[in-house]
Design a protein around this motif. Structure first.
Motif, PDB file in Angstrom:
ATOM      1  N   SER A 122      -7.987  -2.198  -1.670  1.00  0.00           N
ATOM      2  CA  SER A 122      -8.531  -2.422  -3.351  1.00  0.00           C
ATOM      3  C   SER A 122     -10.062  -1.908  -3.317  1.00  0.00           C
ATOM      4  CB  SER A 122      -8.394  -4.010  -3.449  1.00  0.00           C
ATOM      5  OG  SER A 122      -9.370  -4.560  -2.685  1.00  0.00           O
ATOM      6  N   GLY A 123     -10.544  -1.963  -4.448  1.00  0.00           N
ATOM      7  CA  GLY A 123     -11.893  -1.533  -4.932  1.00  0.00           C
ATOM      8  C   GLY A 123     -12.899  -2.653  -3.991  1.00  0.00           C
ATOM      9  N   GLN A 124     -12.400  -3.529  -3.704  1.00  0.00           N
ATOM     10  CA  GLN A 124     -13.083  -4.742  -3.146  1.00  0.00           C
ATOM     11  C   GLN A 124     -12.821  -4.795  -1.507  1.00  0.00           C
ATOM     12  OE1 GLN A 124     -11.216  -5.777  -5.774  1.00  0.00           O
ATOM     13  NE2 GLN A 124     -12.739  -5.356  -7.190  1.00  0.00           N
ATOM     14  N   GLY A 125     -12.179  -3.825  -1.055  1.00  0.00           N
ATOM     15  CA  GLY A 125     -11.854  -3.802   0.421  1.00  0.00           C
ATOM     16  C   GLY A 125     -10.705  -4.448   0.933  1.00  0.00           C
ATOM     17  N   LEU A 126      -9.833  -4.896   0.050  1.00  0.00           N
ATOM     18  CA  LEU A 126      -8.870  -6.009   0.707  1.00  0.00           C
ATOM     19  C   LEU A 126      -7.528  -4.933   1.025  1.00  0.00           C
ATOM     20  CD1 LEU A 126      -7.350  -8.612   1.076  1.00  0.00           C
ATOM     21  CD2 LEU A 126      -6.627  -8.370  -1.417  1.00  0.00           C
ATOM     22  N   HIS A 127      -6.899  -5.067   2.344  1.00  0.00           N
ATOM     23  CA  HIS A 127      -5.925  -4.222   2.472  1.00  0.00           C
ATOM     24  C   HIS A 127      -4.698  -4.817   2.177  1.00  0.00           C
ATOM     25  CE1 HIS A 127      -3.356  -2.233   6.300  1.00  0.00           C
ATOM     26  NE2 HIS A 127      -3.228  -1.645   5.178  1.00  0.00           N
ATOM     27  N   VAL A 128      -3.620  -4.193   1.378  1.00  0.00           N
ATOM     28  CA  VAL A 128      -2.608  -4.859   0.745  1.00  0.00           C
ATOM     29  C   VAL A 128      -1.478  -3.796   1.487  1.00  0.00           C
ATOM     30  CG1 VAL A 128      -1.136  -5.164  -1.285  1.00  0.00           C
ATOM     31  CG2 VAL A 128      -3.637  -5.695  -1.200  1.00  0.00           C
ATOM     32  N   VAL A 129      -0.448  -4.490   1.577  1.00  0.00           N
ATOM     33  CA  VAL A 129       1.168  -3.567   2.106  1.00  0.00           C
ATOM     34  C   VAL A 129       2.042  -4.056   1.594  1.00  0.00           C
ATOM     35  CG1 VAL A 129       2.212  -2.860   4.023  1.00  0.00           C
ATOM     36  CG2 VAL A 129      -0.016  -3.367   4.315  1.00  0.00           C
ATOM     37  N   TYR A 130       2.909  -3.156   0.944  1.00  0.00           N
ATOM     38  CA  TYR A 130       4.265  -3.689   0.342  1.00  0.00           C
ATOM     39  C   TYR A 130       5.255  -2.998   1.215  1.00  0.00           C
ATOM     40  CZ  TYR A 130       2.446  -4.998  -4.280  1.00  0.00           C
ATOM     41  OH  TYR A 130       1.988  -5.622  -5.330  1.00  0.00           O
ATOM     42  N   ILE A 141       8.259  -7.167  -0.251  1.00  0.00           N
ATOM     43  CA  ILE A 141       7.456  -8.233   0.378  1.00  0.00           C
ATOM     44  C   ILE A 141       5.943  -7.726   0.485  1.00  0.00           C
ATOM     45  CG2 ILE A 141       6.608  -9.674   2.354  1.00  0.00           C
ATOM     46  CD1 ILE A 141       9.609  -9.587   3.238  1.00  0.00           C
ATOM     47  N   GLU A 142       4.962  -8.492  -0.271  1.00  0.00           N
ATOM     48  CA  GLU A 142       3.470  -8.021  -0.018  1.00  0.00           C
ATOM     49  C   GLU A 142       2.819  -8.736   1.184  1.00  0.00           C
ATOM     50  OE1 GLU A 142      -0.429  -8.094  -2.712  1.00  0.00           O
ATOM     51  OE2 GLU A 142       1.279  -9.018  -3.649  1.00  0.00           O
TER      52      GLU A 142
END
Length: 146
Positions: A122-130, A141-142
């Motif tokens: 994310s723009g705030q640096g959060l790593h997200v995986v789907y 599942i996120e």
């Protein structure tokens, strides 16, 4: 009880792919008591890969709660291929688990035969995986940090 990938981390969020955030938020508030919902605007991720390729897919989302479960409402904001329309219909798109090390948890799912559909920072640096779990569970599942 068995320690499985989902109960080990706990489901923290239900994500809905919607045509209209406003209409869905109003419906969920009136029928389920969910909300209030806060419009987070259109996301501008620092990096996004969809099915292993760089993507310019953008979404708008709103967050609210139903008791202790976070509810995310997601609208697609542009015409790029994306993980949301891949579901094939509006409705429950994903369940989300929170873990401090999203990469480690994603690897656990891959080791169990699941496929990564999307990875984003994310723009705030959060790593997200789907994780694509449609064949076994009917949804994605996120995984991301709390």
């Amino acid at each position: 009880m068995y320690e499985t990938l989902l109960n080990k981390y706990g489901v923290k969020q239900l994500g809905y792919y919607v045509e209209s955030i406003e209409e869905t938020a109003e419906l969920m508030a009136k029928t389920l008591g969910a909300g209030p919902f806060f419009d987070m605007g259109v996301a501008e991720p620092a990096k996004l890969e969809y099915r292993g390729k760089e993507s310019a897919s953008r979404t708008r989302c709103a967050l609210g709660h139903l008791n202790n479960i976070q509810i995310e409402l997601i609208e697609v904001a542009n015409e790029e291929p994306n993980v949301y329309e891949e579901l094939g219909h509006y409705g429950l798109h994903h369940i989300c688990i929170w873990a401090d090390d999203a990469e480690k948890v994603a690897k656990e799912f891959v080791d169990e035969g699941f496929e990564i559909a999307m990875e984003m920072v994310s723009g705030q640096g959060l790593h997200v995986v789907y994780i694509d779990a449609r064949e076994k569970f009917g949804s994605f599942i996120e995984v991301n940090a709390p």
